[in-house]
Design an enzyme around this catalytic site. Structure first.
Site, PDB file in Angstrom:
ATOM      1  N   LYS A 178     -12.399  -9.954 -10.651  1.00  0.00           N
ATOM      2  CA  LYS A 178     -12.779  -8.636 -11.166  1.00  0.00           C
ATOM      3  C   LYS A 178     -11.558  -7.998 -11.836  1.00  0.00           C
ATOM      4  CE  LYS A 178     -12.854  -4.300 -10.009  1.00  0.00           C
ATOM      5  NZ  LYS A 178     -12.708  -3.677 -11.328  1.00  0.00           N
ATOM      6  N   GLU A 253      -0.445  -7.547  -3.869  1.00  0.00           N
ATOM      7  CA  GLU A 253       0.679  -7.293  -4.780  1.00  0.00           C
ATOM      8  C   GLU A 253       0.506  -5.871  -5.284  1.00  0.00           C
ATOM      9  OE1 GLU A 253       1.074 -11.941  -6.266  1.00  0.00           O
ATOM     10  OE2 GLU A 253       0.851 -10.352  -7.759  1.00  0.00           O
ATOM     11  N   CYS A 287       4.472  -3.056 -12.632  1.00  0.00           N
ATOM     12  CA  CYS A 287       4.789  -2.862 -11.215  1.00  0.00           C
ATOM     13  C   CYS A 287       6.285  -2.950 -10.978  1.00  0.00           C
ATOM     14  CB  CYS A 287       4.055  -3.895 -10.369  1.00  0.00           C
ATOM     15  SG  CYS A 287       4.428  -5.590 -10.823  1.00  0.00           S
ATOM     16  N   GLU A 386       5.444   6.072  -7.600  1.00  0.00           N
ATOM     17  CA  GLU A 386       5.314   5.244  -8.794  1.00  0.00           C
ATOM     18  C   GLU A 386       4.632   6.079  -9.875  1.00  0.00           C
ATOM     19  OE1 GLU A 386       2.443   2.021  -8.627  1.00  0.00           O
ATOM     20  OE2 GLU A 386       3.942   0.700  -9.488  1.00  0.00           O
TER      21      GLU A 386
HETATM   22  P1  NDP Z   1      -5.844   0.314  -8.812  1.00  0.00           P
HETATM   23  O1  NDP Z   1      -5.402   0.020  -7.433  1.00  0.00           O
HETATM   24  O2  NDP Z   1      -6.460   1.619  -9.086  1.00  0.00           O
HETATM   25  O3  NDP Z   1      -6.895  -0.773  -9.308  1.00  0.00           O
HETATM   26  C1  NDP Z   1      -6.637  -2.161  -9.291  1.00  0.00           C
HETATM   27  C2  NDP Z   1      -7.948  -2.911  -9.330  1.00  0.00           C
HETATM   28  O4  NDP Z   1      -8.689  -2.631  -8.141  1.00  0.00           O
HETATM   29  C3  NDP Z   1      -8.866  -2.513 -10.471  1.00  0.00           C
HETATM   30  O5  NDP Z   1      -9.591  -3.650 -10.900  1.00  0.00           O
HETATM   31  C4  NDP Z   1      -9.768  -1.498  -9.820  1.00  0.00           C
HETATM   32  O6  NDP Z   1     -10.981  -1.321 -10.504  1.00  0.00           O
HETATM   33  C5  NDP Z   1      -9.974  -2.114  -8.461  1.00  0.00           C
HETATM   34  N1  NDP Z   1     -10.341  -1.179  -7.403  1.00  0.00           N
HETATM   35  C6  NDP Z   1     -10.215   0.166  -7.372  1.00  0.00           C
HETATM   36  N2  NDP Z   1     -10.650   0.653  -6.190  1.00  0.00           N
HETATM   37  C7  NDP Z   1     -11.058  -0.404  -5.454  1.00  0.00           C
HETATM   38  C8  NDP Z   1     -11.581  -0.558  -4.140  1.00  0.00           C
HETATM   39  N3  NDP Z   1     -11.767   0.478  -3.333  1.00  0.00           N
HETATM   40  N4  NDP Z   1     -11.875  -1.793  -3.705  1.00  0.00           N
HETATM   41  C9  NDP Z   1     -11.652  -2.873  -4.487  1.00  0.00           C
HETATM   42  N5  NDP Z   1     -11.165  -2.794  -5.740  1.00  0.00           N
HETATM   43  C10 NDP Z   1     -10.863  -1.574  -6.217  1.00  0.00           C
HETATM   44  O7  NDP Z   1      -4.571   0.078  -9.741  1.00  0.00           O
HETATM   45  P2  NDP Z   1      -4.451   0.358 -11.300  1.00  0.00           P
HETATM   46  O8  NDP Z   1      -5.544  -0.342 -12.016  1.00  0.00           O
HETATM   47  O9  NDP Z   1      -4.231   1.785 -11.536  1.00  0.00           O
HETATM   48  O10 NDP Z   1      -3.113  -0.479 -11.629  1.00  0.00           O
HETATM   49  C11 NDP Z   1      -1.859   0.008 -11.458  1.00  0.00           C
HETATM   50  C12 NDP Z   1      -1.247  -0.445 -10.140  1.00  0.00           C
HETATM   51  O11 NDP Z   1      -1.164  -1.863 -10.088  1.00  0.00           O
HETATM   52  C13 NDP Z   1       0.178   0.046  -9.978  1.00  0.00           C
HETATM   53  O12 NDP Z   1       0.360   0.568  -8.698  1.00  0.00           O
HETATM   54  C14 NDP Z   1       1.002  -1.215 -10.170  1.00  0.00           C
HETATM   55  O13 NDP Z   1       2.247  -1.159  -9.550  1.00  0.00           O
HETATM   56  C15 NDP Z   1       0.113  -2.250  -9.584  1.00  0.00           C
HETATM   57  N6  NDP Z   1       0.497  -3.586 -10.046  1.00  0.00           N
HETATM   58  C16 NDP Z   1       1.138  -4.418  -9.151  1.00  0.00           C
HETATM   59  C17 NDP Z   1       1.584  -5.659  -9.560  1.00  0.00           C
HETATM   60  C18 NDP Z   1       2.281  -6.570  -8.593  1.00  0.00           C
HETATM   61  O14 NDP Z   1       2.307  -7.782  -8.832  1.00  0.00           O
HETATM   62  N7  NDP Z   1       2.840  -6.068  -7.511  1.00  0.00           N
HETATM   63  C19 NDP Z   1       1.396  -6.146 -10.930  1.00  0.00           C
HETATM   64  C20 NDP Z   1       0.731  -5.191 -11.771  1.00  0.00           C
HETATM   65  C21 NDP Z   1       0.309  -3.953 -11.332  1.00  0.00           C
HETATM   66  P3  NDP Z   1     -11.102  -0.090 -11.538  1.00  0.00           P
HETATM   67  O15 NDP Z   1     -10.133  -0.376 -12.613  1.00  0.00           O
HETATM   68  O16 NDP Z   1     -12.490  -0.100 -11.954  1.00  0.00           O
HETATM   69  O17 NDP Z   1     -10.730   1.139 -10.737  1.00  0.00           O
END
Ligand code: NDP
Length: 489
Positions: A178, A253, A287, A386
């Site tokens: 997803k 992650e 990230c 962040e």
């Molecule tokens: P989110 O946590 O909001 O979303 C990540 C994914 O999870 C999206 O596909 C989102 O869908 C989905 N999601 C949201 N809520 C739920 C839930 N309750 N249950 C299951 N899935 C859910 O992060 P962002 O999209 O805002 O991305 C930014 C974040 O990602 C930052 O904190 C960044 O640091 C982190 N990141 C970490 C990396 C790493 O390797 N450590 C690499 C890249 C990013 P939807 O988009 O529809 O909300």
């Protein structure tokens, strides 16, 4: 892009581009114009059910495929990615708002990751175990989990697809991916290429939907065997709770607040451009972004001046102008970052450069100028949270002990970058910092193949990246055998 067109309002389930069961769709917006690029399916619980069922049906056959054959399919996939770099880069650059060349670089990384796991697929082995007498034989064998759920965010969707899907498939699992509905186009295009490379129906399924709908349905699904989640720390906590319901392993992650730490003996000609790139690459939406700058007091004024000059020179524009930096990805992200910009001066931080949208010429998009705040205190939100935008917080330190204390004064533990020409100091600090990854005299891991993408503290727990990722997607079975048929002599 005709060769890689993504059908409107569809998702990829069981080898077919299918609409959501209720026909629902979600728009994908161009961050430079806020206009729709196209729409994708809005998956809900029933669609997730279909995708998981398809992955479950495909699982025994894929696990039984020889590792070499799996590697060969992944290898063809990597080759196809290489042939379609420009189309893939355009999808991702437009979708996320990054410059075209940034999208292209992401695709070369993506291809490299798939290629790496293509080669690794038939190198995954167990061990033979020592026995007390020759009458026994013991060994371990790695086995796939079965059906893996992979959830990724919008910032580097192709790389994150490859980094999670390729090792999962190489190890013999099937996947339901997803991506974020904010930027699903490059994952879709990659999955289509995977299909063309020979991935059987159901082995890689991609559903698009909202986190609270499709994401929750997937992580809470009773027929999932493993969950990989990349995203924010807040959502990571919910995902872990969901995994607990069915007791499936989870790999997280999450976010970061990575420091660049510059000692007085650092090579500033190398450090300054890297510090700027670390917070402006992908408009700071990484990230591992270098969002904290810790500088030894004796060189602080010089470093701040040079970084500010470099940040002011960053050229901003839409993806197809291919400048240095694009807009933020969405309205929500734009408002979040502007909130930090508005609050910081009132909290006492000194605005050195930026703070306003890049130029009036880009009013249509979600642009924020590269921004530097100096005189920042450790308890400010600028330092603690962040931001996920091109916003740098500068603090001064005196000596190694204070530098290490400041580096570690964070809930996150993703990456730390150390700038010094004293190798002993670099190694000492690398040992003391609580981060999963350390870079010395460079930003991030350039030049090292298979660098493990490790996390500590609230950045999560993952052993992704290199060969360890293959282990992450396998469970180990231990077998103990008593040899009954002894040689008659
Ligand atoms: P989110 O946590 O909001 O979303 C990540 C994914 O999870 C999206 O596909 C989102 O869908 C989905 N999601 C949201 N809520 C739920 C839930 N309750 N249950 C299951 N899935 C859910 O992060 P962002 O999209 O805002 O991305 C930014 C974040 O990602 C930052 O904190 C960044 O640091 C982190 N990141 C970490 C990396 C790493 O390797 N450590 C690499 C890249 C990013 P939807 O988009 O529809 O909300």
């Amino acid at each position: 892009m005709a060769d890689l067109d993504i059908p409107t309002a569809r998702q990829l389930v069981d080898g077919d581009w299918t609409p959501a069961a209720d026909g629902g769709e979600l728009p994908v917006l161009d961050p430079a114009t806020r206009e729709p690029i196209q729409s994708v399916a809005r998956a809900r619980e029933v669609d997730v059910d279909h995708a998981v069922a398809a992955a479950r049906r495909a699982a025994p056959g894929w696990a039984a495929t020889s590792p070499s054959e799996r590697g060969a399919i992944l290898s063809r996939w990597a080759a196809l990615i290489g042939e379609h770099v420009e189309e893939l880069a355009a999808y991702e650059a437009r979708d996320v708002g990054k410059p075209r060349s940034g999208g292209r670089l992401n695709m070369y990384i993506t291809q490299g990751i798939v290629d790496y796991f293509a080669g690794a697929a038939d190198k995954l082995t167990g061990v033979t175990l020592p026995t007390r007498t020759p009458d026994y034989f013991g060994y371990t064998r790695p086995e796939p989990y079965g059906v893996c759920a992979v959830i990724i965010p919008w910032n580097v969707p192709a790389v994150l697809t490859a980094a999670n899907v390729a090792p999962a498939l190489a190890a013999g699992n099937t996947v339901v991916l997803k991506p974020s509905e904010v930027a699903p186009l490059s994952p879709f295009a990659l999955a289509e290429l995977g299909r063309r490379a020979g991935l059987p129906p159901g082995v890689l399924n991609v559903v698009t939907g909202l986190g609270p709908e499709a994401g929750v349905a997937l992580t809470g699904h009773a027929d999932i065997d493993h969950i990989s989640f990349v995203g924010s720390t807040v959502t990571g906590r919910s995902v872990m709770r969901a995994a607990a319901q069915h007791l499936v392993p989870v790999k997280l992650e999450l976010g970061g607040k990575s420091p660049n730490v510059v000692f007085a003996d650092a090579d500033l000609d190398a450090a300054i451009p890297a510090i700027i790139a670390s917070i402006t690459e992908n408009a700071g939406q990484n990230c591992y972004a270098g969002s904290r700058l810790l500088v030894e007091e004796s060189i602080r004024a010089e470093v701040v001046e040079r970084v500010a000059a470099g940040m002011a020179a960053v050229r901003t524009g839409p993806w197809d102008q291919d400048l240095d930096m694009g807009p933020l990805v969405s309205q929500a992200q734009y408002e979040r970052v502007r909130g930090f910009l508005a609050e910081a001066p009132a909290a006492g931080a000194r605005l050195v450069v930026g703070g306003e949208p890049a130029t009036a010429a880009f009013d249509d998009g979600w642009y924020v100028a590269p921004t530097v705040f100096d005189q920042v205190d450790s308890d400010m939100r600028l330092v603690r949270e962040e931001i996920f935008g091109p916003v740098l917080a500068v603090q001064g330190f005196r000596g190694v002990d204070e530098a290490v204390a400041m580096m570690n004064d964070t809930d996150f533990g993703l990456l730390a970058c150390i700038w010094t020409t004293d190798v002993s100091r670099a190694l000492r600090v690398a040992g003391l910092v609580r981060a999963g990854q350390v870079a010395v005299n460079q930003f991030h891991d350039a030049g090292v193949i298979g660098f493990p993408f490790n996390m500590q503290k609230e950045s999560g727990f993952s052993r992704g990246g290199g060969y360890a990722a293959l282990r992450e997607y396998t469970q180990e079975k231990a077998v103990a055998v008593r040899l009954l048929d002894r040689p008659s002599a």
